[in-house]
Motif scaffolding. Structure first.
Motif, PDB file in Angstrom:
ATOM      1  N   ARG A  54       0.723  -1.258  -0.038  1.00 59.11           N
ATOM      2  CA  ARG A  54       0.042   0.087   0.101  1.00 59.11           C
ATOM      3  C   ARG A  54       0.784   1.301  -0.066  1.00 59.11           C
ATOM      4  N   LYS A  55       1.865   1.295   0.888  1.00 57.57           N
ATOM      5  CA  LYS A  55       2.938   2.474   1.039  1.00 57.57           C
ATOM      6  C   LYS A  55       3.524   2.738  -0.540  1.00 57.57           C
ATOM      7  N   LEU A  57       2.598   1.666  -3.447  1.00 63.69           N
ATOM      8  CA  LEU A  57       1.492   2.192  -4.185  1.00 63.69           C
ATOM      9  C   LEU A  57       1.211   3.759  -4.099  1.00 63.69           C
ATOM     10  N   LYS A  58       1.037   4.060  -2.958  1.00 58.69           N
ATOM     11  CA  LYS A  58       0.870   5.509  -2.588  1.00 58.69           C
ATOM     12  C   LYS A  58       1.824   6.220  -2.943  1.00 58.69           C
ATOM     13  N   SER A  59       3.032   5.954  -2.843  1.00 60.96           N
ATOM     14  CA  SER A  59       4.205   6.711  -3.238  1.00 60.96           C
ATOM     15  C   SER A  59       4.738   6.595  -4.850  1.00 60.96           C
ATOM     16  N   ASN A  60       3.907   5.792  -5.474  1.00 63.36           N
ATOM     17  CA  ASN A  60       4.119   5.533  -6.801  1.00 63.36           C
ATOM     18  C   ASN A  60       5.636   5.074  -6.985  1.00 63.36           C
ATOM     19  N   THR A  65       6.890  -1.854  -5.219  1.00 59.30           N
ATOM     20  CA  THR A  65       5.990  -2.417  -5.626  1.00 59.30           C
ATOM     21  C   THR A  65       6.166  -3.794  -6.211  1.00 59.30           C
ATOM     22  N   ASN A 102      -7.555  -3.408  -4.728  1.00 61.36           N
ATOM     23  CA  ASN A 102      -6.526  -2.265  -5.034  1.00 61.36           C
ATOM     24  C   ASN A 102      -5.938  -2.217  -6.466  1.00 61.36           C
ATOM     25  N   ALA A 105      -5.365   1.472  -8.029  1.00 56.71           N
ATOM     26  CA  ALA A 105      -4.106   1.904  -7.241  1.00 56.71           C
ATOM     27  C   ALA A 105      -2.753   1.270  -8.182  1.00 56.71           C
ATOM     28  N   ASN A 108      -2.229   2.297 -11.910  1.00 56.98           N
ATOM     29  CA  ASN A 108      -1.572   3.738 -11.943  1.00 56.98           C
ATOM     30  C   ASN A 108      -0.106   3.601 -11.955  1.00 56.98           C
TER      31      ASN A 108
END
Length: 239
Positions: A54-55, A57-60, A65, A102, A105, A108
């Motif tokens: 999750r972290k 994905l959130k920070s791209n 990932t 998810n 996310a 992306n």
């Protein structure tokens, strides 16, 4: 008579309240079922690794990932290799549901990154039904996936006990994961350049075609003028 009516209304209200309560009760999802079926050790591993994903994905962060997805999938294989097929199937169902929940996310971050896309697809295809054989489960995970996973999991471990250990494991993913992320970025850049180059080429060709048409048109017009002048001269000479 009035008492009977009041009693009927009261019974109706109780029935409606009862129905309302049933409706409000949350339905247990397949994800919660699969997680509940796991041992405490596997539940902790799932929790910590998905938190890291999750972290990322959130920070791209494509590098983390990749490492997270590969590590999640390698745990499945390690459980199978350790003769824990039932545990692996429940764990597989849990991570598949996580991926589905998810999806946006992940999409992306996975843009123009074939490594992430392939890892996601392979997780979606993990066999999780009760009829799955050990051989089928083991063969569902490609051999090179472990090359992208965290070192401990790549060596056969099936558990990550703490959030700190999970974060450390993902950050210490091998150079192959970093290379995969870097290559994906380079390919995306090259793809963009190629597309831009093709577009420029198309514009040049279009301009060249217009220029050629204009030249041909001008030449044709000049030729017509010459022929007209020639005819006029011949007529003036009586020819």
């Amino acid at each position: 008579m009035k008492k009977i009516i009041f009693m009927a209304i009261a019974v109706g209200a109780i029935t409606l309240a009862s129905c309302g309560n049933k409706t409000a009760t949350p339905v247990e999802t397949a994800d919660s079922d699969s997680i509940a079926a796991l041992t405490e050790e596997s539940q902790a591993t799932f929790k910590h690794l998905t938190a890291e994903l999750r972290k990322a994905l959130k920070s791209n962060n494509s590098e983390e990932t990749i490492a997270s997805l590969a590590t999640l999938q390698t745990v499945y294989k390690n459980l199978v290799d350790n003769n824990k097929l039932d545990e692996a199937l429940s764990y597989g169902a849990a991570i598949k549901n996580f991926i589905n929940e998810n999806a946006e996310a992940i999409k992306n971050v996975a843009s123009d990154n074939n490594t992430i896309a392939n890892l996601v697809e392979s997780i979606k295809n993990l066999p999780t039904t009760a009829t799955t054989t050990t051989e089928k489960a083991r063969n569902a995970v490609a051999a090179d996936v472990a090359d992208l996973a965290s070192p401990a999991i790549a060596k056969g471990a099936t558990a990550i006990a703490t959030a700190e250990a999970a974060a450390e494991a993902i950050k210490n993913a091998p150079a192959t994961a970093k290379k995969a992320a870097t290559t994906a970025v380079e390919n995306a850049v090259e793809k963009t350049k190629t597309a831009a180059g093709n577009k420029v080429g198309e514009k040049v060709s279009e301009a060249q075609t217009k220029a050629n048409d204009a030249v041909n048109k001008a030449a044709g017009k000049a030729n017509d003028e010459v022929n007209k002048a020639k005819e006029k001269t011949l007529k003036s000479l009586g020819l």
